[in-house]
Every structure is written in structure tokens, then in C-alpha cells.
Design a protein around this motif. Structure first.
Motif, mmCIF file in Angstrom:
data_model
loop_
_atom_site.group_PDB
_atom_site.id
_atom_site.type_symbol
_atom_site.label_atom_id
_atom_site.label_comp_id
_atom_site.label_asym_id
_atom_site.label_seq_id
_atom_site.Cartn_x
_atom_site.Cartn_y
_atom_site.Cartn_z
ATOM 1 N N LYS A 295 0.840 -1.205 0.000
ATOM 2 C CA LYS A 295 0.000 0.000 0.000
ATOM 3 C C LYS A 295 0.872 1.251 0.000
ATOM 4 O O LYS A 295 2.032 1.222 0.415
ATOM 5 C CB LYS A 295 -0.900 0.015 1.242
ATOM 6 C CG LYS A 295 -1.873 -1.148 1.330
ATOM 7 C CD LYS A 295 -2.671 -1.093 2.624
ATOM 8 C CE LYS A 295 -3.605 -2.291 2.746
ATOM 9 N NZ LYS A 295 -4.352 -2.260 4.027
ATOM 10 N N ASP A 296 0.294 2.338 -0.481
ATOM 11 C CA ASP A 296 1.017 3.606 -0.452
ATOM 12 C C ASP A 296 0.777 4.317 0.879
ATOM 13 O O ASP A 296 0.148 3.774 1.791
ATOM 14 C CB ASP A 296 0.613 4.484 -1.639
ATOM 15 C CG ASP A 296 -0.862 4.903 -1.591
ATOM 16 O OD1 ASP A 296 -1.515 4.724 -0.532
ATOM 17 O OD2 ASP A 296 -1.364 5.406 -2.620
ATOM 18 N N ASN A 298 -1.220 6.552 1.631
ATOM 19 C CA ASN A 298 -2.629 6.826 1.897
ATOM 20 C C ASN A 298 -3.426 5.564 2.187
ATOM 21 O O ASN A 298 -4.651 5.616 2.302
ATOM 22 C CB ASN A 298 -3.250 7.555 0.703
ATOM 23 C CG ASN A 298 -2.629 8.912 0.472
ATOM 24 O OD1 ASN A 298 -2.318 9.630 1.421
ATOM 25 N ND2 ASN A 298 -2.413 9.261 -0.797
ATOM 26 N N GLY A 299 -2.717 4.425 2.266
ATOM 27 C CA GLY A 299 -3.408 3.177 2.566
ATOM 28 C C GLY A 299 -4.083 2.534 1.371
ATOM 29 O O GLY A 299 -4.853 1.589 1.536
ATOM 30 N N GLN A 300 -3.786 3.025 0.157
ATOM 31 C CA GLN A 300 -4.386 2.436 -1.046
ATOM 32 C C GLN A 300 -3.457 1.362 -1.620
ATOM 33 O O GLN A 300 -2.240 1.534 -1.641
ATOM 34 C CB GLN A 300 -4.626 3.509 -2.112
ATOM 35 C CG GLN A 300 -5.606 4.587 -1.675
ATOM 36 C CD GLN A 300 -5.974 5.488 -2.840
ATOM 37 O OE1 GLN A 300 -6.716 5.092 -3.736
ATOM 38 N NE2 GLN A 300 -5.457 6.701 -2.839
ATOM 39 N N TYR A 301 -4.055 0.268 -2.082
ATOM 40 C CA TYR A 301 -3.270 -0.809 -2.673
ATOM 41 C C TYR A 301 -2.593 -0.325 -3.953
ATOM 42 O O TYR A 301 -3.242 0.252 -4.832
ATOM 43 C CB TYR A 301 -4.153 -2.009 -2.997
ATOM 44 C CG TYR A 301 -4.644 -2.756 -1.777
ATOM 45 C CD1 TYR A 301 -3.842 -3.697 -1.148
ATOM 46 C CD2 TYR A 301 -5.910 -2.509 -1.261
ATOM 47 C CE1 TYR A 301 -4.283 -4.385 -0.032
ATOM 48 C CE2 TYR A 301 -6.362 -3.193 -0.139
ATOM 49 C CZ TYR A 301 -5.545 -4.128 0.473
ATOM 50 O OH TYR A 301 -5.990 -4.802 1.579
ATOM 51 N N GLY A 304 -4.145 -2.137 -6.915
ATOM 52 C CA GLY A 304 -5.600 -2.232 -6.926
ATOM 53 C C GLY A 304 -6.085 -3.063 -5.756
ATOM 54 O O GLY A 304 -5.470 -4.058 -5.377
ATOM 55 N N GLY A 305 -7.212 -2.632 -5.159
ATOM 56 C CA GLY A 305 -7.746 -3.317 -3.993
ATOM 57 C C GLY A 305 -8.694 -4.445 -4.348
ATOM 58 O O GLY A 305 -8.786 -4.858 -5.512
ATOM 59 N N TYR A 308 -11.545 -2.406 -6.419
ATOM 60 C CA TYR A 308 -11.244 -1.347 -7.366
ATOM 61 C C TYR A 308 -9.868 -1.541 -8.000
ATOM 62 O O TYR A 308 -8.960 -2.085 -7.376
ATOM 63 C CB TYR A 308 -11.275 0.028 -6.688
ATOM 64 C CG TYR A 308 -12.620 0.404 -6.131
ATOM 65 C CD1 TYR A 308 -13.622 0.907 -6.968
ATOM 66 C CD2 TYR A 308 -12.905 0.234 -4.785
ATOM 67 C CE1 TYR A 308 -14.862 1.243 -6.461
ATOM 68 C CE2 TYR A 308 -14.147 0.570 -4.266
ATOM 69 C CZ TYR A 308 -15.121 1.076 -5.109
ATOM 70 O OH TYR A 308 -16.358 1.395 -4.610
ATOM 71 N N PRO A 310 -6.283 0.103 -9.517
ATOM 72 C CA PRO A 310 -5.427 1.104 -8.864
ATOM 73 C C PRO A 310 -5.995 2.514 -8.959
ATOM 74 O O PRO A 310 -6.238 3.019 -10.055
ATOM 75 C CB PRO A 310 -4.099 0.977 -9.621
ATOM 76 C CG PRO A 310 -4.086 -0.431 -10.116
ATOM 77 C CD PRO A 310 -5.520 -0.733 -10.455
ATOM 78 N N TYR A 311 -6.275 3.120 -7.806
ATOM 79 C CA TYR A 311 -6.800 4.485 -7.719
ATOM 80 C C TYR A 311 -8.093 4.663 -8.517
ATOM 81 O O TYR A 311 -8.405 5.754 -8.997
ATOM 82 C CB TYR A 311 -5.741 5.497 -8.180
ATOM 83 C CG TYR A 311 -4.475 5.395 -7.361
ATOM 84 C CD1 TYR A 311 -4.386 5.981 -6.104
ATOM 85 C CD2 TYR A 311 -3.391 4.659 -7.835
ATOM 86 C CE1 TYR A 311 -3.232 5.844 -5.329
ATOM 87 C CE2 TYR A 311 -2.237 4.520 -7.064
ATOM 88 C CZ TYR A 311 -2.172 5.122 -5.811
ATOM 89 O OH TYR A 311 -1.045 4.977 -5.048
ATOM 90 N N GLY A 312 -8.829 3.556 -8.687
ATOM 91 C CA GLY A 312 -10.113 3.624 -9.377
ATOM 92 C C GLY A 312 -10.011 3.734 -10.877
ATOM 93 O O GLY A 312 -11.021 3.967 -11.552
#
Length: 397
Positions: A295-296, A298-301, A304-305, A308, A310-312
Motif C-alpha cells: 500500500k502507499d 494513503n493506505g491504497q493498494y 488495486g484493492g 477497485y 489502482p486508484y479507481g
């Protein structure tokens, strides 16, 4: 519309966009990954049909007696089906096992598929069946080379041994010498084999026999082949595997370096030292998991999570490739040491293909009502340029 047709339609739209020059970066990335998804969906679709196709073929009207012929059924799709087609029907299979055994045609890993159909019971036709690999393996990254002899000798340049170089030479002056050093390498074939027993009652179940041959014997044989390609230590009949091969590069990141970053640095090392372009990555499942769940701030994968991309942006992928390299995730890779390389510089050597045979004339099979099945192949590994590969690691903190 089923999954396979949906993927075909999506692939067509991606190819159209690429050919028209309108494809976005996300579409280009998706085009790389959708090929593997198409292969998986096609394999699942074929597997669902294979058992019914086999039953239809076995029930297509067989008569016995002098001048017996066996009616023509649909082309077989796998080694298991080819084995039963060779025997004729389940009754004939039982009789041939008791009379000394039956052997299937070779099952060859090659780029050209062949089918086996319309065999007369008295005729033995050595046809070749395309090897089915339901999931990516290291061998898929390499080329296949057919062998007619058990040993191959070839020459490759000793890395870093070139002395001198061509240069501009004025008229009438001595031309510079360039000295190259080569070494002779011998690549031999090794036999990979396995046997298993089943009861005679099990041989009366056609779909079970197909599953036994395709999903168990052949699968496990291929897994051992992959283990030899990567980890063979060169002792005895073992392959000289990539992890042990002399001349393979070692790329080590500094302490605290992300392993994914070190993987990219290895591609640079291959480009600068061997002047080749890496095509594939072999990585252990735990290393891939760590990269996939990274994760970065900001806690985002990063990749991609669970819901979603990556970043939608773009399309969510379950197992995206790393750095655009064709990625094989396998427990045969060394944990903490991914392998990057131009896999076009290596080839799997094969003499014939995978052969399956069965007989009850073994040990105590007769008294225990058992039949022994054997699968085997002769294969080897040839690596023309070891420096086309790099082992990647990170220094301990």
C-alpha cells in the motif's frame, strides 16, 4: 454470454483500439493480462465438455468379431482421452491390461496440436497430442526443441571474454583483432516418471481414468519438470537449473529496498550486461502476495484493492503482471529470490513426449485386483546465454 465469450469480446475491442492507435495505458495493460484469462476460461470450458465427449465416443457403436472395426468418434482433446481411444472401449481396456498392458500415444509439449481419431483396434498409431497446461508454468516462457538424440552439444560464448573490438582504421594500417572465447556445453536428456495404482473397479469409470491421467499423473510430472528447470543442481541426472547455473546474474538491492524495485533493477542489469530484453518473471507466491498487498502512504493498494483497480482507474485484475513481464507465480521459485530473464534464450529439450502405460502385471497387482499406471517423459534444459537471467534479492537490514 458465457465468461469465455465475454473475454473474447473484450479482447477484440482492446485489439481494435490498439490497432487504431487509441488505446489508453490501462487498455494496453489489460491487453497483456487478458491472454492468460482467455486460456484459463478456454481450459475450463473444454474440461466441462471432455467427459461427455468421451462417453459419446465410447458409446458410438462398437462390435466385436473377425474384421472388427471401431466407428469414428470426435477427436480426442487430452492424453487421458487418447489413452482410452487407444484401447477401444472399457471392456477392451480391461482385456488388454490383463494380456500384458496398453500404452497411449506420446503426449508432446509442442506448438503444433494433433488429434487422434478413428483408430482400428488392431492398429497402433503414434500420434502426438498437444500438452495441456491449465496454469502458467516456467516451461511456457521458453521454447520447445525436439531432440532425436539423447545428448546435445553446443557452443556458447564465455561471458566477458571478448578481447579487442572493431575500430576505425586508416587506409594501409593494421586492422584490429577481436578475440572471442567459446565453451562447449553438453545438455543431456533425463527421464521424469511416476507410477500409481488403481483398483480394477476404478478402470471401469471412464471419466475417472481421464481425470487420473490428466489431473494427477501429467500435472505432477509437469510440476517436477518445473522444479528441475529452476532448482536442478546438475548432480547425476538432475537438470542444471537456473538457480544453480554458472553465469546467471545476481542482483541484490540495498537493505530496506522494496523487492519490487529490485526486480526492476534486475531488468536494467540484464539490458546493460547482456544487451537483452527481459520477457518473464518467476516469483514465489509469498513474494507475490507481499507485492500485491503493498500500500502507499494513503493506505491504497498499489496494484488495486479487492473491489477497485489502482486508484479507481482501469480494470481490476486478480493477478496482474509485475513491470509488464509475463509473471509465473510458483512455489518452485525460491522465496525471497525472484528470477527475471529473457526466457527466449532457454529451451526445453524433449525427445518424444509424455507416454502413459498401464498393466496389472506388476508386483501383487493380480492378487489385489489393481492396475498400475505409469507416466514418463525425456526432457532436458538448454540455456544459450546464462547472463540473460538474473536472481533478485534484497540485503538483510
Amino acid at each position: 454470454m458465457d465468461k469465455f465469450e465475454e473475454l473474447k469480446a473484450e479482447a477484440k475491442s482492446l485489439v481494435d483500439a490498439f490497432n487504431q492507435g487509441t488505446a489508453t495505458d490501462e487498455q494496453k495493460s489489460r491487453l497483456v493480462a487478458i491472454g492468460d484469462e482467455l486460456k484459463t476460461a478456454k481450459t475450463q470450458m473444454d474440461s466441462a465438455k471432455s467427459a461427455q465427449d468421451l462417453l459419446d465416443a465410447l458409446n458410438s457403436g462398437v462390435t466385436e468379431g473377425e474384421g472388427t472395426t471401431y466407428s469414428r468418434g470426435p477427436a480426442v482433446k487430452s492424453l487421458g482421452e487418447a489413452f482410452l481411444s487407444k484401447a477401444g472401449d472399457l471392456g477392451a481396456l480391461a482385456r488388454r491390461i490383463k494380456s500384458g498392458g496398453v500404452e497411449a500415444p506420446e503426449f508432446k509439449a509442442a506448438n503444433t496440436a494433433h488429434t487422434l481419431e478413428g483408430l482400428a483396434f488392431e492398429t497402433v498409431t503414434q500420434q502426438v497430442i498437444e500438452e495441456v497446461r491449465p496454469t502458467p508454468t516456467v516451461a511456457n516462457l521458453m521454447t520447445n526443441a525436439a531432440m532425436s538424440n539423447p545428448v546435445l552439444k553446443y557452443f556458447r560464448q564465455v561471458p566477458g571474454s571478448t578481447e579487442g573490438a572493431p575500430a576505425i582504421t586508416p587506409e594501409g594500417t593494421e586492422k584490429p583483432y577481436v578475440h572471442y572465447k567459446f565453451e562447449q556445453v553438453t545438455a543431456g536428456l533425463s527421464k521424469i516418471a511416476g507410477v500409481t495404482d488403481v483398483t480394477t473397479e476404478m478402470t471401469e469409470d471412464a471419466p475417472f481414468l481421464v481425470s487420473l491421467i490428466n489431473s494427477f499423473l501429467v500435472r505432477d510430472l509437469i510440476l517436477e519438470e518445473e522444479a528441475q528447470i529452476l532448482n536442478g543442481d546438475g548432480a547425476g541426472d538432475n537438470f542444471d537449473g537456473l538457480y544453480h547455473m554458472s553465469g546467471v546474474l545476481n542482483v541484490q538491492g540495498d537493505a530496506g529496498t522494496n523487492l519490487v524495485d529490485a526486480i526492476y533493477r534486475s531488468t536494467t542489469a540484464i539490458r546493460t550486461q547482456s544487451k537483452l530484453v527481459p520477457t518473464g518473471l518467476v516469483i514465489h507466491p509469498i513474494d507475490y502476495e507481499n507485492a500485491r498487498l503493498d500500500k502507499d502512504g494513503n493506505g491504497q493498494y498499489m496494484g488495486g484493492g479487492p473491489f477497485y483497480a489502482p486508484y479507481g482507474n482501469g480494470t481490476l485484475q486478480f493477478a496482474p503482471s509485475l513491470w509488464g513481464l509475463q509473471t509465473v507465480v510458483t512455489p518452485n521459485a525460491k522465496q525471497g529470490t525472484p528470477l527475471v530473464g529473457d526466457f527466449r534464450q532457454a529451451a526445453i529439450l524433449r525427445k518424444g513426449g509424455i507416454v502413459v502405460a498401464a498393466s496389472d502385471q506388476h508386483d501383487r497387482n493380480f492378487t489385489q485386483n489393481k492396475v498400475t499406471f505409469r507416466a514418463e517423459e525425456r526432457a532436458g534444459l538448454m540455456v544459450q546465454r546464462p547472463a540473460a537471467f538474473a536472481k533478485v534479492s534484497v540485503k538483510a537490514a
